[in-house]
Write an enzyme that holds these catalytic residues in place. Structure first.
Site, mmCIF file in Angstrom:
data_model
loop_
_atom_site.group_PDB
_atom_site.id
_atom_site.type_symbol
_atom_site.label_atom_id
_atom_site.label_comp_id
_atom_site.label_asym_id
_atom_site.label_seq_id
_atom_site.Cartn_x
_atom_site.Cartn_y
_atom_site.Cartn_z
ATOM 1 N N GLU A 88 2.070 -7.312 -33.463
ATOM 2 C CA GLU A 88 1.689 -5.898 -33.552
ATOM 3 C C GLU A 88 2.991 -5.123 -33.665
ATOM 4 O O GLU A 88 3.696 -4.929 -32.675
ATOM 5 C CB GLU A 88 0.901 -5.466 -32.309
ATOM 6 C CG GLU A 88 0.548 -3.978 -32.332
ATOM 7 C CD GLU A 88 0.028 -3.474 -30.994
ATOM 8 O OE1 GLU A 88 -0.622 -4.251 -30.264
ATOM 9 O OE2 GLU A 88 0.288 -2.303 -30.671
ATOM 10 N N ARG A 109 6.980 3.063 -34.347
ATOM 11 C CA ARG A 109 7.726 3.953 -33.444
ATOM 12 C C ARG A 109 9.132 4.217 -33.925
ATOM 13 O O ARG A 109 9.889 4.912 -33.243
ATOM 14 C CB ARG A 109 7.832 3.316 -32.049
ATOM 15 C CG ARG A 109 6.511 3.245 -31.356
ATOM 16 C CD ARG A 109 6.645 2.705 -29.953
ATOM 17 N NE ARG A 109 5.361 2.189 -29.555
ATOM 18 C CZ ARG A 109 5.107 1.603 -28.405
ATOM 19 N NH1 ARG A 109 6.071 1.448 -27.515
ATOM 20 N NH2 ARG A 109 3.901 1.165 -28.129
ATOM 21 N N LYS A 150 -8.589 -1.658 -27.437
ATOM 22 C CA LYS A 150 -7.413 -1.852 -26.607
ATOM 23 C C LYS A 150 -7.642 -1.119 -25.286
ATOM 24 O O LYS A 150 -8.361 -0.117 -25.250
ATOM 25 C CB LYS A 150 -6.213 -1.272 -27.363
ATOM 26 C CG LYS A 150 -4.940 -1.057 -26.584
ATOM 27 C CD LYS A 150 -3.774 -0.884 -27.552
ATOM 28 C CE LYS A 150 -2.555 -0.285 -26.862
ATOM 29 N NZ LYS A 150 -1.312 -0.649 -27.533
HETATM 30 C C1 3PG Z 1 1.806 -0.822 -26.289
HETATM 31 O O1 3PG Z 1 1.979 0.011 -27.171
HETATM 32 O O2 3PG Z 1 0.854 -1.584 -26.288
HETATM 33 C C2 3PG Z 1 2.731 -0.832 -25.144
HETATM 34 O O3 3PG Z 1 3.857 -0.066 -25.377
HETATM 35 C C3 3PG Z 1 3.102 -2.203 -24.701
HETATM 36 O O4 3PG Z 1 3.395 -2.036 -23.378
HETATM 37 P P1 3PG Z 1 4.614 -2.767 -22.685
HETATM 38 O O5 3PG Z 1 5.850 -2.324 -23.435
HETATM 39 O O6 3PG Z 1 4.590 -2.273 -21.271
HETATM 40 O O7 3PG Z 1 4.374 -4.237 -22.808
#
Ligand code: 3PG
Length: 194
Positions: free
Chosen positions: A28, A32, A116
């Site tokens: 994924e 960003r 999600k």
């Molecule tokens: C996402 O977008 O799913 C999160 O930023 C992932 O979260 P994490 O960086 O705490 O694993």
């Protein structure tokens, strides 16, 4: 599901290859950074064996741009009615983000059962999802947000969790240092959880 931030375009393909080598042929890639769409294009062209998804989809335009760049699935941290319509319109599978029961109901109302759960740890973690399974057993979740190799099994044991995601698989320092071996090792550890 590796949730990946790519700052330097040159790292996109090696990161994808390292995940595949570790036994996790899915990514994924989050929208960003300014190079995210180019990173999607590069991975689509050079690592066709990976299931290539785009994450952090927050606008209809991003949904369309990500699919045009080669994303085969989409993930959003939350949703609005317009974003849901746009993601449906792309024709590719997607996971809309939810963190409340009312949001879960709205997604179910749109005819979708897979979503999600974000931000998982901050929003209640595995006990929250266990509680939601009572009234809404048809909703299935991919929790992300604060999950680690240690906490992942607690989620994966739930009947309404199909997978978990997180950035722990591709730490920023490992990506910056080009430490693909470390990423493959982290991927292999996570793949062994299944
Ligand atoms: C996402 O977008 O799913 C999160 O930023 C992932 O979260 P994490 O960086 O705490 O694993």
């Amino acid at each position: 599901m590796p949730v990946v931030v790519i700052d330097d375009l040159a790292t996109a393909v090696p990161v994808a290859r390292a995940l595949v080598a570790g036994g996790l042929p899915a990514i994924e890639l989050t929208l960003r950074t300014p190079v995210a769409l180019d990173a999607l294009r590069a991975i689509a062209a050079e690592v066709p064996e990976i299931a290539l998804g785009a994450g952090t989809i927050t606008t209809p335009a991003q949904a369309e741009a990500a699919v045009a760049a080669g994303a085969r699935f989409l993930v959003s941290p939350g949703f609005t009615p317009d974003l849901l319509t746009a993601m449906l319109g792309t024709g590719v599978p997607f996971l809309p983000g939810t963190s409340t029961v009312s949001e879960v109901l709205a997604v179910l109302e749109a005819g979708l059962t897979e979503m999600k759960f974000f931000p998982a740890e901050a929003a209640g973690g595995a006990p929250y999802l266990k509680s939601v399974a009572g009234p809404l057993p048809q909703a299935r979740f991919c929790p992300t947000g604060g999950i680690t190799l240690a906490s992942a099994p607690g989620y994966l044991a739930l009947p309404n969790v199909g997978c978990v995601g997180g950035s722990w698989l591709t730490p920023a320092d490992a990506v910056a240092a080009g430490d693909w071996e470390r990423i493959s090792k982290l991927a292999a550890e996570a793949a062994a959880l299944r």
